[in-house]
Design an enzyme around this catalytic site. Structure first.
Site, PDB file in Angstrom:
ATOM      1  N   ILE A 172      -4.252   4.576   0.130  1.00 20.99           N
ATOM      2  CA  ILE A 172      -4.803   4.868   1.452  1.00 20.99           C
ATOM      3  C   ILE A 172      -5.959   5.854   1.372  1.00 20.99           C
ATOM      4  CG2 ILE A 172      -4.253   5.720   3.759  1.00 20.99           C
ATOM      5  CD1 ILE A 172      -1.258   5.117   2.998  1.00 20.99           C
ATOM      6  N   TYR A 189       0.830  -1.208   0.000  1.00 20.16           N
ATOM      7  CA  TYR A 189       0.000   0.000   0.000  1.00 20.16           C
ATOM      8  C   TYR A 189       0.862   1.255   0.000  1.00 20.16           C
ATOM      9  CZ  TYR A 189       0.816   0.838   5.052  1.00 20.16           C
ATOM     10  OH  TYR A 189       1.380   1.103   6.276  1.00 20.16           O
ATOM     11  N   CYS A 190       0.294   2.319  -0.540  1.00 20.16           N
ATOM     12  CA  CYS A 190       0.923   3.642  -0.528  1.00 20.16           C
ATOM     13  C   CYS A 190      -0.199   4.682  -0.539  1.00 20.16           C
ATOM     14  CB  CYS A 190       1.884   3.816  -1.702  1.00 20.16           C
ATOM     15  SG  CYS A 190       1.126   3.578  -3.325  1.00 20.16           S
ATOM     16  N   THR A 191       0.125   5.943  -0.715  1.00 20.29           N
ATOM     17  CA  THR A 191      -0.871   7.007  -0.575  1.00 20.29           C
ATOM     18  C   THR A 191      -1.977   6.931  -1.615  1.00 20.29           C
ATOM     19  OG1 THR A 191       0.870   8.448   0.290  1.00 20.29           O
ATOM     20  CG2 THR A 191      -1.196   9.492  -0.369  1.00 20.29           C
TER      21      THR A 191
END
Length: 446
Positions: free
Chosen positions: A322, A293-295
């Protein structure tokens, strides 16, 4: 009405407003300069310029604020008044728009020109990059302008199915200016990314919807909470961001990335050395599920292609990142705030889903925030938001408690307090301006 002081002389080169002469040239110069002021939302205002012995010149543009010339330079004889329109309140609200898409672009330079031509009439700031592999956008603007740009982009069949992330920007533009250009790499990566087969969906990680991600997250944390040491999980949670982003917020169960810049990320790449800071170092590449996961999702898509080439078979990523998860599922499984790469720096989960502010979630947030420590003394910080070191030549982004902010005057250490270019301590959620602003203020005091 709000008031903002602006210099009308070239002694303040950051503004370049010349209204001391009533001429077509000076009026044109002023109107062209308005768009260069990144901190003032001028879109949709009615402007009126006045001079001591001349009738005012005006034009419609709708927004509210009032600007006065500095008396020390103009003796109060010139003024600029901006009046709010009757029905522009909703249009005046600023938002931040984020999206990306991997698709073949035959002539990206031509596309850049088209985007520039369309955006020229809009009040848009931010970073808009295109190349042969697609587009990556983070921009801010009044709601009307930002959504008009999104609508225009989606009319192109290549970008018709983009997933757009929208969040509020309560203080106007979240970016100082517009950067719209061709860029060889849509994200910064060591060695670039043009060699990666990103246009092949099978190469990238399998996207999980926010609800699917939530279920997998609950399964991982349920296993981790068992005390039986013989239990082995077949999944690993991988935060594909920087360590300082993790420091103010992350998914429960995610290890802090030992990375300060995405371009140097190396999870799962070392064949000869096993590192405790690498969550992928000892896993079975063929059997372990790697949940990334990342932004917003783009870093995961790019890095999953690298891991695929390294032999990792079971790769999954959080669709939309996210921000999309917080908008859809709320803060369940998430602790802290979300770091963002714009003037806002940090956003609480309620920014994306205000209706999930229950007493239970508030209590949980208070308990979970204990992971955030002051960079200087190690004590718990009262606010999950970074600040830059007051020493311009350091400019370190760090978390700091109130006591250390006061003691070190906004610097990250004692050495920086004696540097030659130390800026004043900022209060609230302000961001530092260019150095010449503080230099000029100091010269005026002398």
């Amino acid at each position: 009405m709000s008031c903002i002081v602006i210099s009308l002389t070239s002694q303040k080169p950051n503004y370049f407003l010349y209204t001391s002469k009533n001429s077509a040239h000076s009026i044109s110069s002023f109107r062209n300069s308005i768009g260069a002021l990144p901190f003032l939302p001028f879109s949709g205002c009615h402007f009126q310029l006045g001079w001591k012995k001349n009738r005012p010149f005006s034009w419609d543009c709708k927004k509210s604020c009032e600007l006065y010339a500095l008396p020390s330079y103009s003796e109060g004889k010139n003024w600029i008044r901006v009046e709010k329109g009757q029905n522009s309140e909703e249009e005046d609200e600023f938002i931040v728009v984020n999206f990306y898409h991997f698709v073949f672009v035959e002539n990206p330079e031509e596309d850049v020109s088209k985007h520039l031509a369309f955006i020229q009439a809009l009040n848009i700031h931010g970073r808009i990059y295109l190349n042969e592999q697609g587009i990556n956008v983070q921009c801010s603007g009044p709601t009307k302008d930002a959504l008009a740009y999104v609508k225009w982009v989606k009319e192109d069949h290549r970008f018709s199915d983009i997933l757009v992330q929208i969040s509020p920007a309560s203080n106007g533009h979240a970016f100082p200016r517009l950067k719209l250009r061709y860029k060889p790499s849509l994200v910064q990566l060591e060695g670039g990314m043009s060699h990666l087969p990103l246009l092949e969906p099978a190469i990238r990680a399998i996207p999980l919807t926010p609800s699917e991600w939530r279920k997998r997250l609950e399964e991982i944390n349920k296993v981790d909470n068992f005390s039986d040491g013989d239990l082995n999980t077949d999944s690993v949670l991988l935060d594909v961001r920087n360590g300082y982003e993790w420091d103010i917020g992350h998914f429960q169960g995610a290890q802090r990335p030992d990375v300060d810049c995405f371009r140097s990320t190396s999870f799962g790449l070392s064949e000869s050395m096993i590192s405790a800071s690498d969550p992928l170092a000892t896993i079975d590449k063929k059997k372990t599920d790697v949940l990334m996961y990342c932004t917003g999702g783009i870093r995961c898509d790019v890095y999953s292609a690298i891991l695929r080439q390294q032999g990792f078979k079971r790769l999954y990523t959080l669709m939309g990142g996210i921000s999309h998860y917080l908008k859809t599922e709320g803060s369940i499984g998430w602790v802290g705030n979300l770091f963002v790469f714009d003037a806002r720096l940090a956003l609480p989960p309620s920014t994306y889903k205000p209706e999930v502010k229950t007493e239970a979630s508030k209590t949980q947030a208070c308990q979970d925030n204990s992971f955030a420590k002051c960079y200087i003394c190690g004590s718990q910080v009262s606010e999950l938001r970074h600040r830059n070191c007051a020493n311009l030549d350091c400019n370190l982004l760090f978390l700091c408690c109130i006591a250390c902010i006061d003691q070190l005057r906004g610097c990250c250490g004692w050495k920086c307090t004696s540097a030659s270019r130390v800026r004043p301590v900022l209060s609230g959620h302000q961001r530092y301006q260019k150095w010449h602003h503080y230099r000029d203020v100091e010269l005026e005091r002398r």
